[in-house]
Each structure stands twice: as C-alpha cells, then as structure tokens.
Design a protein around this motif. Sequence first.
Motif, PDB file in Angstrom:
ATOM      1  N   ALA A 180      -6.381  -1.736  -2.509  1.00  0.00           N
ATOM      2  CA  ALA A 180      -4.949  -1.635  -2.766  1.00  0.00           C
ATOM      3  C   ALA A 180      -4.175  -2.338  -1.654  1.00  0.00           C
ATOM      4  O   ALA A 180      -4.434  -2.118  -0.466  1.00  0.00           O
ATOM      5  CB  ALA A 180      -4.524  -0.173  -2.851  1.00  0.00           C
ATOM      6  N   GLU A 182      -1.166  -2.742   0.712  1.00  0.00           N
ATOM      7  CA  GLU A 182      -0.235  -1.764   1.269  1.00  0.00           C
ATOM      8  C   GLU A 182       1.144  -2.391   1.499  1.00  0.00           C
ATOM      9  O   GLU A 182       1.281  -3.365   2.243  1.00  0.00           O
ATOM     10  CB  GLU A 182      -0.785  -1.218   2.594  1.00  0.00           C
ATOM     11  CG  GLU A 182       0.106  -0.218   3.281  1.00  0.00           C
ATOM     12  CD  GLU A 182       0.489   0.947   2.384  1.00  0.00           C
ATOM     13  OE1 GLU A 182       1.682   1.311   2.399  1.00  0.00           O
ATOM     14  OE2 GLU A 182      -0.391   1.485   1.672  1.00  0.00           O
ATOM     15  N   GLN A 209      -4.589   4.923   3.870  1.00  0.00           N
ATOM     16  CA  GLN A 209      -5.953   5.009   3.342  1.00  0.00           C
ATOM     17  C   GLN A 209      -6.139   6.277   2.512  1.00  0.00           C
ATOM     18  O   GLN A 209      -6.766   6.263   1.451  1.00  0.00           O
ATOM     19  CB  GLN A 209      -6.953   4.987   4.503  1.00  0.00           C
ATOM     20  CG  GLN A 209      -8.408   5.187   4.109  1.00  0.00           C
ATOM     21  CD  GLN A 209      -8.939   4.085   3.224  1.00  0.00           C
ATOM     22  OE1 GLN A 209      -8.567   2.932   3.371  1.00  0.00           O
ATOM     23  NE2 GLN A 209      -9.799   4.425   2.283  1.00  0.00           N
ATOM     24  N   VAL A 212      -4.414   5.803  -0.992  1.00  0.00           N
ATOM     25  CA  VAL A 212      -5.105   4.925  -1.962  1.00  0.00           C
ATOM     26  C   VAL A 212      -6.460   5.491  -2.370  1.00  0.00           C
ATOM     27  O   VAL A 212      -6.928   5.251  -3.490  1.00  0.00           O
ATOM     28  CB  VAL A 212      -5.242   3.478  -1.440  1.00  0.00           C
ATOM     29  CG1 VAL A 212      -3.882   2.895  -1.110  1.00  0.00           C
ATOM     30  CG2 VAL A 212      -6.182   3.390  -0.252  1.00  0.00           C
ATOM     31  N   GLN A 215      -6.303   7.472  -5.342  1.00  0.00           N
ATOM     32  CA  GLN A 215      -6.106   6.664  -6.540  1.00  0.00           C
ATOM     33  C   GLN A 215      -7.358   5.870  -6.926  1.00  0.00           C
ATOM     34  O   GLN A 215      -7.321   5.063  -7.854  1.00  0.00           O
ATOM     35  CB  GLN A 215      -4.931   5.701  -6.314  1.00  0.00           C
ATOM     36  CG  GLN A 215      -3.615   6.421  -6.034  1.00  0.00           C
ATOM     37  CD  GLN A 215      -2.550   5.493  -5.489  1.00  0.00           C
ATOM     38  OE1 GLN A 215      -2.783   4.312  -5.278  1.00  0.00           O
ATOM     39  NE2 GLN A 215      -1.362   6.046  -5.246  1.00  0.00           N
ATOM     40  N   PHE A 217      -9.273   3.840  -4.792  1.00  0.00           N
ATOM     41  CA  PHE A 217      -9.498   2.571  -4.096  1.00  0.00           C
ATOM     42  C   PHE A 217     -10.356   2.797  -2.853  1.00  0.00           C
ATOM     43  O   PHE A 217     -10.271   3.829  -2.203  1.00  0.00           O
ATOM     44  CB  PHE A 217      -8.166   1.939  -3.697  1.00  0.00           C
ATOM     45  CG  PHE A 217      -7.328   1.524  -4.884  1.00  0.00           C
ATOM     46  CD1 PHE A 217      -7.553   0.313  -5.511  1.00  0.00           C
ATOM     47  CD2 PHE A 217      -6.331   2.360  -5.371  1.00  0.00           C
ATOM     48  CE1 PHE A 217      -6.794  -0.064  -6.613  1.00  0.00           C
ATOM     49  CE2 PHE A 217      -5.560   1.990  -6.466  1.00  0.00           C
ATOM     50  CZ  PHE A 217      -5.801   0.773  -7.091  1.00  0.00           C
ATOM     51  N   VAL A 220      -7.569  -0.282   2.042  1.00  0.00           N
ATOM     52  CA  VAL A 220      -6.212  -0.834   2.043  1.00  0.00           C
ATOM     53  C   VAL A 220      -6.279  -2.275   2.539  1.00  0.00           C
ATOM     54  O   VAL A 220      -6.989  -2.575   3.505  1.00  0.00           O
ATOM     55  CB  VAL A 220      -5.298  -0.014   2.982  1.00  0.00           C
ATOM     56  CG1 VAL A 220      -3.995  -0.746   3.253  1.00  0.00           C
ATOM     57  CG2 VAL A 220      -5.024   1.359   2.392  1.00  0.00           C
ATOM     58  N   TRP A 315      -1.568  -4.712  -6.611  1.00  0.00           N
ATOM     59  CA  TRP A 315      -0.380  -5.178  -5.889  1.00  0.00           C
ATOM     60  C   TRP A 315       0.840  -5.111  -6.795  1.00  0.00           C
ATOM     61  O   TRP A 315       0.835  -5.619  -7.921  1.00  0.00           O
ATOM     62  CB  TRP A 315      -0.586  -6.615  -5.413  1.00  0.00           C
ATOM     63  CG  TRP A 315       0.544  -7.154  -4.592  1.00  0.00           C
ATOM     64  CD1 TRP A 315       1.039  -6.631  -3.438  1.00  0.00           C
ATOM     65  CD2 TRP A 315       1.308  -8.350  -4.844  1.00  0.00           C
ATOM     66  NE1 TRP A 315       2.063  -7.418  -2.948  1.00  0.00           N
ATOM     67  CE2 TRP A 315       2.250  -8.482  -3.792  1.00  0.00           C
ATOM     68  CE3 TRP A 315       1.277  -9.309  -5.843  1.00  0.00           C
ATOM     69  CZ2 TRP A 315       3.156  -9.528  -3.724  1.00  0.00           C
ATOM     70  CZ3 TRP A 315       2.179 -10.368  -5.776  1.00  0.00           C
ATOM     71  CH2 TRP A 315       3.109 -10.473  -4.739  1.00  0.00           C
TER      72      TRP A 315
END
Length: 356
Positions: A180, A182, A209, A212, A215, A217, A220, A315
């Motif tokens: 992801a 940031e 961190q 994400v 989510q 991921f 970062v 993104w």
Amino acid sequence: MTEHSIAISKTTSKKEKPNPTDLTFGEIFTDHMFILDYDQEKGWYDPRIVPYQPITLDPAAMVYHYGQTVFEGLKAYLTDEGDVNLFRPEKNIKRLNRSNERMCIPTINEALALQAIKELVKLDASWVPNAPGTSLYIRPFVIATEPYLGVAPSKQYKFIIILSPVGAYYKEGINPVKIAVENEYVRAVKGGTGEAKTAGNYASSLKAQEIVAEQGFAQVLWLDGLEKKYIEEVGSMNVFFKIDGEIVTPALNGSILEGVTRNSVIQLLKHWNVPVTERTISMDEIYQAHQAGKLEEAFGAGTAAVISPIGTLAWNGEMLEINNSKTGKISKQLYDTLTGIQYGKEEDRFDWIIQL
C-alpha cells in the motif's frame, strides 16, 4: 587484518535448537552474544563473547529517553558442503558507522566488528539452519547507556551482536506481495535520520504499517516527506521498477537507507547489461506507466527478504496489478543469483562472500 583479543565465555547450558522447517523471523536466539563497551575516557574496550543473557541498564540510561541507538542486519548461510558464508558483512559494518556518525555515537573499529561477527558465528555455527531458504540472522546494535536525563550525546555505550535462526521474512516468500502506498504518514525527510539505521525510523513507521496490515497488505511504500509525491522505499526494503525494459530505483537522497542488497542488485543488473537507473521517480509516473502497459515488474530488495516481487500496489483507491501478480523474470533471476551466491551454489564473481 590485525587480530583483536576477544575474551570468550562459553555457556554451560546450551539451548534446544528449533526445527529448521518451522522457523519464523526473529523469535529464537542462539547460545552466545558479543559485547563491547564504550566510555568517553577509555574509548571502546573489553570485547567479549558471553552466554546469551539479559542486560541490566539504569532506568536513566539515555537510550530509553532519547533513542540514541543504531542497528544492522545481515545473515550467515549454510552451504551444501557444510561451510558457513557471510554476504558482504563489511558493507553492513561501514553502514553501521555511518549511522553512528549521524546519531553522535563513536565509530567502532571495523576490523574488530568484522572479527566479532566471525568469531560469534563460528562459535554458534551449529545454529545456522539447513532447511531451504533459512539462515542465521545477525543483529549488531549500539545503545546509549549513560544514566543521564540531559539532552546530549551519551558518554557511555554498548555494542552488542546477537544471532537468530530465521525462516522467510514474508510468508509469501518469493511470491508477489501486496503493498500500500502511504499518503498520510511520513517516515523521513532529507536532513533527518532516514539514511541512518536507527530505531526511531522504524517506530515512526509502525502506525501506517499497522493500518495497512489490517487491510491485507504486507508493507507500506513510503513517499517523500515534503510533497508526498516521490517514491522512497518500502518499510524493510529498497524498491525497484521495470518500466519499458529499464530498471529504475529511487536515487539516494539523504532520507533513503542505502541497502546492501540494493547495491548488489544494481551491480548484478549492470553485469547483465540490463539498463538500470537511479533517479527521482514519482508515484504518478508509476501510475502512468501502469496505465500504458509499460510497468513490467516491481520488487523490493533487502537483507531480510532478499528479493520480494510486488504483485499489487494500492494507491489513491486503485489497485495496480503488476505482471498479473506473478513473479517477473528479472525478480526471479535476481533472487536465484543472490541466494545462489549466498548459499555457495553459484560462482561468486564479485568477491562478496566471506567463508568461515
């Protein structure tokens, strides 16, 4: 190289070694550790290897209050012949001293530091795991130990080296990870401590961190701290992109850590006559390359993961899938070559290996 006298006290109660096929990252530690002390009057003194043990510090030790600390990370690898290889340890030691200088910590004799790593790994060589993809992680670090609450550089320090048998850093291994980008939090700015390997950099990265990770991921991707526009690095890796046949990586700018694996990747690509450029690169450029079908590969490079292909970049609410979320040809070739050299399966054309 001048040999230094390192006192060795061996443990009398050896730990049980873990199953090498069940190793995670950084949870288990070997039988011994190295310690070197510093005092402003004496300089660095009393190099010794002792049984792995807790350390006792005064509650006022300055590391607790002002974060004056640096660290490094490198690995030892077991070959099929039973030898133990170190991969470019002198680069890590030089970087440790660059971090020391930035954090107002006295530099350490590099020959002594290399000797300490070698002797400690030799002593605990039976801890180097033999399962595929495993290694012995080496963690040198320095902490400020003077009991003082004034804001100033400490007058006392400890340089310590510990060892940990490890498996893959990412559970995905060489399979592509989801990253992801940031946009809110900032890791470092030019003039700050981003190019030093110091604890505070990592503490400031944890919030992003954590978000994400929830989510789904793995890491970062940090953008520059001023405009939040230009790509810097992934949390634990430098980052590379293959755009229309050319490999591009962010240029070192004072807020990016100069990775040993990054340097090795660039050397390999040049040796293979693959176009590679270090320059400023924006996230918008990556997006446009993806939209035009020219973003062919993306991968992270670092000691812990070696090469970690990036399959998806998130993104601005969009999911940019790269190479159909498959490991690319260059990523695979780099991973195979680097690990081949590290484990003694490929010829070391660059004189990167020190065999113990």
